[in-house]
Design a protein around this motif. Structure first.
Motif, mmCIF file in Angstrom:
data_model
loop_
_atom_site.group_PDB
_atom_site.id
_atom_site.type_symbol
_atom_site.label_atom_id
_atom_site.label_comp_id
_atom_site.label_asym_id
_atom_site.label_seq_id
_atom_site.Cartn_x
_atom_site.Cartn_y
_atom_site.Cartn_z
ATOM 1 N N LEU A 92 38.783 -100.691 -8.776
ATOM 2 C CA LEU A 92 39.009 -99.658 -9.781
ATOM 3 C C LEU A 92 40.293 -99.935 -10.559
ATOM 4 O O LEU A 92 40.339 -99.749 -11.789
ATOM 5 N N ALA A 93 41.327 -100.394 -9.861
ATOM 6 C CA ALA A 93 42.589 -100.713 -10.531
ATOM 7 C C ALA A 93 42.399 -101.830 -11.551
ATOM 8 O O ALA A 93 42.928 -101.771 -12.675
ATOM 9 N N LEU A 94 41.643 -102.860 -11.182
ATOM 10 C CA LEU A 94 41.401 -103.973 -12.097
ATOM 11 C C LEU A 94 40.549 -103.541 -13.286
ATOM 12 O O LEU A 94 40.775 -103.975 -14.418
ATOM 13 N N LEU A 95 39.580 -102.684 -13.027
ATOM 14 C CA LEU A 95 38.704 -102.190 -14.095
ATOM 15 C C LEU A 95 39.515 -101.511 -15.197
ATOM 16 O O LEU A 95 39.326 -101.769 -16.392
ATOM 17 N N VAL A 96 40.446 -100.656 -14.785
ATOM 18 C CA VAL A 96 41.238 -99.897 -15.748
ATOM 19 C C VAL A 96 42.369 -100.751 -16.326
ATOM 20 O O VAL A 96 42.727 -100.608 -17.503
ATOM 21 N N TYR A 97 42.917 -101.666 -15.519
ATOM 22 C CA TYR A 97 43.996 -102.523 -16.010
ATOM 23 C C TYR A 97 43.537 -103.355 -17.207
ATOM 24 O O TYR A 97 44.277 -103.544 -18.175
ATOM 25 N N PHE A 98 42.310 -103.847 -17.136
ATOM 26 C CA PHE A 98 41.765 -104.650 -18.228
ATOM 27 C C PHE A 98 41.083 -103.789 -19.301
ATOM 28 O O PHE A 98 40.367 -104.302 -20.157
ATOM 29 N N LYS A 99 41.340 -102.462 -19.209
ATOM 30 C CA LYS A 99 40.863 -101.492 -20.199
ATOM 31 C C LYS A 99 39.348 -101.545 -20.399
ATOM 32 O O LYS A 99 38.834 -101.387 -21.511
ATOM 33 N N CYS A 172 48.426 -95.520 -11.460
ATOM 34 C CA CYS A 172 47.951 -94.669 -10.354
ATOM 35 C C CYS A 172 46.989 -95.435 -9.456
ATOM 36 O O CYS A 172 47.084 -95.390 -8.225
ATOM 37 N N PHE A 173 46.051 -96.153 -10.074
ATOM 38 C CA PHE A 173 45.054 -96.873 -9.298
ATOM 39 C C PHE A 173 45.681 -98.030 -8.521
ATOM 40 O O PHE A 173 45.290 -98.311 -7.378
ATOM 41 N N ALA A 174 46.655 -98.706 -9.121
ATOM 42 C CA ALA A 174 47.326 -99.808 -8.428
ATOM 43 C C ALA A 174 48.111 -99.302 -7.218
ATOM 44 O O ALA A 174 48.083 -99.907 -6.139
ATOM 45 N N LEU A 175 48.819 -98.188 -7.393
ATOM 46 C CA LEU A 175 49.585 -97.620 -6.284
ATOM 47 C C LEU A 175 48.672 -97.168 -5.149
ATOM 48 O O LEU A 175 49.030 -97.261 -3.965
ATOM 49 N N ASN A 176 47.489 -96.670 -5.487
ATOM 50 C CA ASN A 176 46.549 -96.285 -4.439
ATOM 51 C C ASN A 176 46.145 -97.498 -3.609
ATOM 52 O O ASN A 176 46.028 -97.418 -2.372
ATOM 53 N N PHE A 177 45.925 -98.624 -4.257
ATOM 54 C CA PHE A 177 45.591 -99.855 -3.526
ATOM 55 C C PHE A 177 46.696 -100.205 -2.523
ATOM 56 O O PHE A 177 46.433 -100.468 -1.342
ATOM 57 N N PHE A 178 47.944 -100.182 -2.961
ATOM 58 C CA PHE A 178 49.053 -100.546 -2.071
ATOM 59 C C PHE A 178 49.277 -99.488 -0.978
ATOM 60 O O PHE A 178 49.837 -99.802 0.078
ATOM 61 N N SER A 179 48.829 -98.254 -1.211
ATOM 62 C CA SER A 179 49.037 -97.197 -0.216
ATOM 63 C C SER A 179 48.212 -97.410 1.049
ATOM 64 O O SER A 179 48.456 -96.747 2.074
ATOM 65 N N TYR A 180 47.227 -98.315 1.004
ATOM 66 C CA TYR A 180 46.428 -98.583 2.197
ATOM 67 C C TYR A 180 47.152 -99.488 3.193
ATOM 68 O O TYR A 180 46.755 -99.580 4.361
ATOM 69 N N ILE A 181 48.212 -100.153 2.748
ATOM 70 C CA ILE A 181 48.929 -101.073 3.642
ATOM 71 C C ILE A 181 49.510 -100.345 4.856
ATOM 72 O O ILE A 181 49.352 -100.800 6.004
ATOM 73 N N PRO A 182 50.199 -99.184 4.697
ATOM 74 C CA PRO A 182 50.757 -98.507 5.880
ATOM 75 C C PRO A 182 49.700 -98.082 6.901
ATOM 76 O O PRO A 182 49.940 -98.214 8.113
#
Length: 413
Positions: A92-99, A172-182
């Motif tokens: 989802l992050a990549l989808l929105v990043y590339f508009k 927002c979508f990128a931060l959600n991806f990184f939030s899975y690390i913890p």
């Protein structure tokens, strides 16, 4: 402190800390998806479709998920669902990043997350009894878990409102991806003593029927699940309309929308702290009825609110009622269901809770398109009040037939 007593269990403490970060990211993503869809389309109906796609798998798959989890190592299932959720967040992050603003793609990714959650939520709930060392701390762990989730419901939308206003949805979508690390780190640090499962001689479909037979013949549990079904279908989907309240009724922006989500989260935390402080033996049924009345009344008042601060107060009250309602039912089921049926009983709770909300979201979105959001929320408040009246009448009529106590105390294993 007594309110945090379940955190004495190392495994639950690890899960609690890791999941706290992950859930904040999840709520950031949910807020950003809703805002993105409404910004691009201006359609309340599509808001309902997005909610429908994210939660409808729970209605269809939850009973199967419960039977599946009862047959497999719950810890391993949880690790797999978290990994797949992380990959969905990346997509989802990549989808929105590339508009690539494709509404169909966003809906399909939301549907994928819903499928994952049908297994993930049931697994997390049923595994909690293995995370807590002292069984009498289980109701406290359930309440603290709800507190954590509802804190995320405050922090996630609040952060999303700031990020959306300054940097856009892709952050927002990128931060959600990184939030899975913890949460992944926490899961790998756990040392769970999960019971060894013997290979079942019967098919999963036979166990599905057994789970349905157990729930349908336990009038105590089935009455609670029917009450939750009515609330999830007719009352809880009011949240779907909050972007309309923020943008159209109060002429706000993404930050205004985040205030509505955060207000409900504040109320949920207040309620969750109250539930966490309860001692074993409290009457969960009375708490459920009181909470349901608060929930319905707050929506009736919200539908008439014309001043933003007052609307946020009523949103806070709705969070108090909704949180206590669902937590009381969850606690009762987890502490009263037979151990061998616990995952299946929880799966029906998930189906009644998350599975019915998407259907209600579609109905709410369609009705709001025709009659407006305020009138829709008014009808939802009335429906909640009627559901409480029917539930109380049913309980009184059949109370003498039941042998089970109407308390939330923990039964011996």
């Amino acid at each position: 402190m007594d309110v945090f007593r379940s955190l004495r269990s190392r495994n639950f403490r690890l899960f609690f800390s890791g999941q706290s970060v992950s859930m904040i990211g999840t709520w950031m993503q949910k807020t950003a998806v809703c805002w993105l869809v409404y910004r691009l389309t201006g359609s309340a109906l599509l808001l309902g479709v997005v909610s429908f796609a994210g939660l409808i798998p729970s209605l269809i798959l939850a009973p199967y998920a419960g039977s599946y989890i009862d047959r497999h190592n719950r810890y391993k299932v949880l690790v797999r669902t978290q990994v797949i959720s992380m990959l969905q967040a990346l997509a989802l992050a990549l989808l929105v990043y590339f508009k690539y603003y494709n509404i169909t793609g966003i809906i399909l990714l939301t549907l994928l997350l819903g499928i994952i959650n049908a297994f993930d939520v049931t697994c997390r709930q049923s595994l909690m009894v293995d995370m807590v060392t002292q069984r009498e701390d289980l109701p406290n762990a359930i309440a603290l878990n709800s507190t954590m989730m509802n804190f995320a419901r405050i922090a996630g939308p609040a952060l999303a409102g700031i990020i959306l206003s300054n940097w856009g949805e892709n952050v927002c979508f990128a931060l959600n991806f990184f939030s899975y690390i913890p949460i992944m780190i926490s899961l790998f640090m756990m040392k769970l003593d999960v019971p060894v499962l013997s290979k079942s001689e019967v098919s999963i479909w036979t166990e599905l029927r057994a789970g349905f037979h157990y729930i349908s013949h336990d009038k105590d549990l089935s009455s609670l699940l029917l009450m939750l079904t009515a609330s999830s279908l007719l009352v809880m989907p009011f949240n779907t309309l909050m972007p309309m309240f923020a943008k159209d009724i109060f002429n706000g922006d993404a930050k205004t929308f985040s205030w509505f989500e955060s207000a409900a989260g504040v109320g949920s935390i207040i309620s969750a702290i109250y539930m966490a402080r309860l001692k074993p033996g409290k009457d969960m049924i009375k708490i459920l009825i009181t909470a349901s009345c608060i929930f319905s009344l707050s929506l009736l008042l919200l539908s008439y609110a014309g001043w933003l601060p007052m609307a946020l107060v009523f949103m806070t009250c709705s969070g108090i009622g909704m949180m206590a309602q669902t937590s009381a039912i969850n606690t009762y089921i987890q502490t009263h269901a037979q151990p061998q049926m616990r995952a299946r009983a929880i799966s029906y709770y998930i189906m009644a809770y998350q599975g019915m909300i998407p259907v209600g979201s579609l109905l709410a979105g369609a009705l709001a398109n025709m009659a407006g959001p305020k009138f829709t929320v008014l009808l939802q408040g009335i429906a909640g009040a009627v559901a409480v009246a029917v539930f109380v009448s049913y309980r009184r009529k059949h109370s003498r037939e039941w042998d089970n106590s109407d308390t939330g105390g923990v039964q011996p294993a």
